[in-house]
Motif scaffolding. Structure first.
Motif, PDB file in Angstrom:
ATOM      1  N   ARG A   1       0.858  -1.179   0.000  1.00 22.15           N
ATOM      2  CA  ARG A   1       0.000   0.000   0.000  1.00 22.15           C
ATOM      3  C   ARG A   1       0.893   1.226   0.000  1.00 22.15           C
ATOM      4  NH1 ARG A   1      -2.313   0.701   4.844  1.00 22.15           N
ATOM      5  NH2 ARG A   1      -4.051   1.863   3.983  1.00 22.15           N
ATOM      6  N   GLY A   2       0.839   2.014  -1.046  1.00 22.60           N
ATOM      7  CA  GLY A   2       1.645   3.224  -1.134  1.00 22.60           C
ATOM      8  C   GLY A   2       0.757   4.455  -1.168  1.00 22.60           C
ATOM      9  N   ASP A   3       1.117   5.456  -0.383  1.00 25.41           N
ATOM     10  CA  ASP A   3       0.364   6.703  -0.377  1.00 25.41           C
ATOM     11  C   ASP A   3       0.396   7.321  -1.772  1.00 25.41           C
ATOM     12  OD1 ASP A   3      -0.686   8.775   1.891  1.00 25.41           O
ATOM     13  OD2 ASP A   3       0.133   9.837   0.156  1.00 25.41           O
ATOM     14  N   ARG A   4      -0.641   8.049  -2.129  1.00 30.28           N
ATOM     15  CA  ARG A   4      -0.758   8.673  -3.447  1.00 30.28           C
ATOM     16  C   ARG A   4       0.388   9.648  -3.703  1.00 30.28           C
ATOM     17  NH1 ARG A   4      -6.148  10.542  -5.834  1.00 30.28           N
ATOM     18  NH2 ARG A   4      -6.842   9.429  -4.013  1.00 30.28           N
ATOM     19  N   THR A   5       0.884  10.304  -2.658  1.00 31.20           N
ATOM     20  CA  THR A   5       1.910  11.327  -2.834  1.00 31.20           C
ATOM     21  C   THR A   5       3.327  10.815  -2.611  1.00 31.20           C
ATOM     22  OG1 THR A   5       1.679  11.999  -0.524  1.00 31.20           O
ATOM     23  CG2 THR A   5       0.296  13.135  -2.146  1.00 31.20           C
ATOM     24  N   VAL A   6       3.505   9.541  -2.311  1.00 27.75           N
ATOM     25  CA  VAL A   6       4.849   9.015  -2.051  1.00 27.75           C
ATOM     26  C   VAL A   6       5.625   8.930  -3.366  1.00 27.75           C
ATOM     27  CG1 VAL A   6       4.370   6.540  -2.302  1.00 27.75           C
ATOM     28  CG2 VAL A   6       6.116   7.288  -0.713  1.00 27.75           C
ATOM     29  N   ASP A   7       6.923   9.072  -3.260  1.00 23.51           N
ATOM     30  CA  ASP A   7       7.806   8.998  -4.420  1.00 23.51           C
ATOM     31  C   ASP A   7       7.713   7.611  -5.064  1.00 23.51           C
ATOM     32  OD1 ASP A   7       9.866   9.634  -6.227  1.00 23.51           O
ATOM     33  OD2 ASP A   7      11.368   8.806  -4.866  1.00 23.51           O
ATOM     34  N   TYR A   8       7.565   7.580  -6.371  1.00 23.41           N
ATOM     35  CA  TYR A   8       7.441   6.325  -7.118  1.00 23.41           C
ATOM     36  C   TYR A   8       8.667   5.434  -6.888  1.00 23.41           C
ATOM     37  CZ  TYR A   8       6.615   3.262 -11.141  1.00 23.41           C
ATOM     38  OH  TYR A   8       6.407   2.188 -11.949  1.00 23.41           O
TER      39      TYR A   8
ATOM     40  N   LYS B   1       6.578 -14.235  -4.779  1.00 25.63           N
ATOM     41  CA  LYS B   1       5.914 -14.285  -6.077  1.00 25.63           C
ATOM     42  C   LYS B   1       4.533 -13.668  -6.085  1.00 25.63           C
ATOM     43  CE  LYS B   1       8.371 -18.457  -7.092  1.00 25.63           C
ATOM     44  NZ  LYS B   1       8.398 -19.848  -6.778  1.00 25.63           N
ATOM     45  N   ARG B   2       3.891 -13.562  -4.944  1.00 23.70           N
ATOM     46  CA  ARG B   2       2.492 -13.089  -4.901  1.00 23.70           C
ATOM     47  C   ARG B   2       2.425 -11.717  -4.249  1.00 23.70           C
ATOM     48  NH1 ARG B   2      -1.440 -17.454  -2.761  1.00 23.70           N
ATOM     49  NH2 ARG B   2      -2.843 -16.159  -3.943  1.00 23.70           N
ATOM     50  N   VAL B   3       2.963 -10.724  -4.938  1.00 25.80           N
ATOM     51  CA  VAL B   3       2.994  -9.349  -4.448  1.00 25.80           C
ATOM     52  C   VAL B   3       2.000  -8.533  -5.261  1.00 25.80           C
ATOM     53  CG1 VAL B   3       4.426  -7.316  -4.088  1.00 25.80           C
ATOM     54  CG2 VAL B   3       5.418  -9.588  -3.825  1.00 25.80           C
ATOM     55  N   ALA B   4       1.144  -7.770  -4.578  1.00 24.82           N
ATOM     56  CA  ALA B   4       0.125  -6.970  -5.263  1.00 24.82           C
ATOM     57  C   ALA B   4       0.096  -5.568  -4.696  1.00 24.82           C
ATOM     58  CB  ALA B   4      -1.249  -7.632  -5.092  1.00 24.82           C
ATOM     59  N   LEU B   5      -0.222  -4.610  -5.550  1.00 26.50           N
ATOM     60  CA  LEU B   5      -0.406  -3.219  -5.127  1.00 26.50           C
ATOM     61  C   LEU B   5      -1.864  -3.012  -4.749  1.00 26.50           C
ATOM     62  CD1 LEU B   5       1.679  -1.405  -7.866  1.00 26.50           C
ATOM     63  CD2 LEU B   5       2.260  -1.628  -5.458  1.00 26.50           C
ATOM     64  N   VAL B   6      -2.101  -2.220  -3.711  1.00 29.21           N
ATOM     65  CA  VAL B   6      -3.455  -1.960  -3.209  1.00 29.21           C
ATOM     66  C   VAL B   6      -3.861  -0.547  -3.589  1.00 29.21           C
ATOM     67  CG1 VAL B   6      -4.885  -1.798  -1.147  1.00 29.21           C
ATOM     68  CG2 VAL B   6      -3.112  -3.542  -1.293  1.00 29.21           C
ATOM     69  N   SER B   7      -5.110  -0.398  -4.017  1.00 29.36           N
ATOM     70  CA  SER B   7      -5.666   0.922  -4.322  1.00 29.36           C
ATOM     71  C   SER B   7      -7.098   0.972  -3.848  1.00 29.36           C
ATOM     72  CB  SER B   7      -5.596   1.203  -5.829  1.00 29.36           C
ATOM     73  OG  SER B   7      -6.435   0.301  -6.519  1.00 29.36           O
ATOM     74  N   GLU B   8      -7.689   2.147  -3.891  1.00 26.72           N
ATOM     75  CA  GLU B   8      -9.109   2.305  -3.562  1.00 26.72           C
ATOM     76  C   GLU B   8      -9.927   2.205  -4.835  1.00 26.72           C
ATOM     77  OE1 GLU B   8      -9.435   6.118  -1.669  1.00 26.72           O
ATOM     78  OE2 GLU B   8      -9.072   5.258   0.307  1.00 26.72           O
ATOM     79  N   VAL B   9     -11.211   1.913  -4.675  1.00 26.79           N
ATOM     80  CA  VAL B   9     -12.115   1.865  -5.824  1.00 26.79           C
ATOM     81  C   VAL B   9     -12.339   3.280  -6.316  1.00 26.79           C
ATOM     82  CG1 VAL B   9     -14.424   1.236  -6.580  1.00 26.79           C
ATOM     83  CG2 VAL B   9     -13.223  -0.210  -4.940  1.00 26.79           C
ATOM     84  N   GLU B  10     -12.248   3.456  -7.631  1.00 27.24           N
ATOM     85  CA  GLU B  10     -12.385   4.776  -8.223  1.00 27.24           C
ATOM     86  C   GLU B  10     -13.815   5.284  -8.077  1.00 27.24           C
ATOM     87  OE1 GLU B  10     -10.686   6.902 -12.204  1.00 27.24           O
ATOM     88  OE2 GLU B  10     -11.417   4.858 -12.366  1.00 27.24           O
ATOM     89  N   GLN B  11     -13.948   6.522  -7.634  1.00 20.86           N
ATOM     90  CA  GLN B  11     -15.261   7.147  -7.464  1.00 20.86           C
ATOM     91  C   GLN B  11     -15.646   7.808  -8.774  1.00 20.86           C
ATOM     92  OE1 GLN B  11     -16.892   6.747  -4.586  1.00 20.86           O
ATOM     93  NE2 GLN B  11     -15.158   5.610  -3.806  1.00 20.86           N
TER      94      GLN B  11
END
Length: 150
Positions: A115-122, A138-148
C-alpha cells in the motif's frame, strides 16, 4: 397493649402472609441487559471501520476488481514521508525481507499487499517492490481504492 392481636400488623402477621399469599417474583429483568447490548453493538459498529488499517494513507484510485483471498495477507505500507511499515509497525527497508521471510507462513508463496500513499515517491515504492521480487516472493500486489465516479 402489645401487638399480639390477629390483625395487628406485627412481624408474625407479615411473615404468615408471605407463606400463604403471593409468591416472590424470581424472574430476571432482561431490559437493562438488552439496553447494554444495543449500546455495545452501536459502539462496535462505529469503531470497527476505524480498526481495519493502522497506517493512514491516501491510496490512489482505480477501477480494478477486488482480489479473492482465503486468508489475511501480509501488508506493507509506505506513507507520504517514505516510511515503510510491516503490518502496523515501522521497519527499516533493509530489515523488510528478513522479517518477511521469518513470518511468512507459506514461504515465498505468501500473499503480500503493498500500500503506497498517493503522494509518495514512485522510486520508494519500486525500491520496496524490487526487494520483495529480488527475495523471491511471487504473490505481491499493489493496493488501491475503488475509483469514485464523477
Amino acid at each position: 397493649m402489645g401487638m399480639s392481636g390477629a390483625g395487628g400488623g406485627g412481624w408474625q402477621s407479615r411473615r404468615s402472609r408471605r407463606r400463604g399469599g403471593a409468591a416472590v417474583m424470581s424472574e430476571i429483568n432482561v431490559t437493562p441487559m438488552v439496553d447494554v447490548m444495543l449500546v455495545l453493538l452501536i459502539i462496535f459498529m462505529v469503531a470497527a471501520p476505524l480498526l481495519t488499517v493502522g497506517v493512514p494513507l491516501d491510496l490512489p484510485q482505480t477501477d480494478a476488481k477486488a482480489v479473492e483471498q482465503d486468508r489475511e495477507p501480509l501488508v506493507i505500507s509506505i506513507n507520504n514521508k517514505g516510511q515503510v511499515y510491516l503490518q502496523d509497525a515501522e521497519i527499516p527497508v533493509e530489515e523488510l525481507v528478513p522479517k518477511l521471510q521469518a513470518i511468512a507462513k507459506a514461504g515465498y508463496e505468501e500473499r503480500i499487499f503493498v500500500r503506497g500513499d498517493r503522494t509518495v515517491d514512485y522510486g520508494t515504492v519500486m525500491k520496496v517492490m524490487g526487494r520483495l521480487s529480488g527475495a523471491g516472493f511471487k504473490r505481491v500486489a499493489l493496493v488501491s481504492e475503488v475509483e469514485q465516479g464523477s
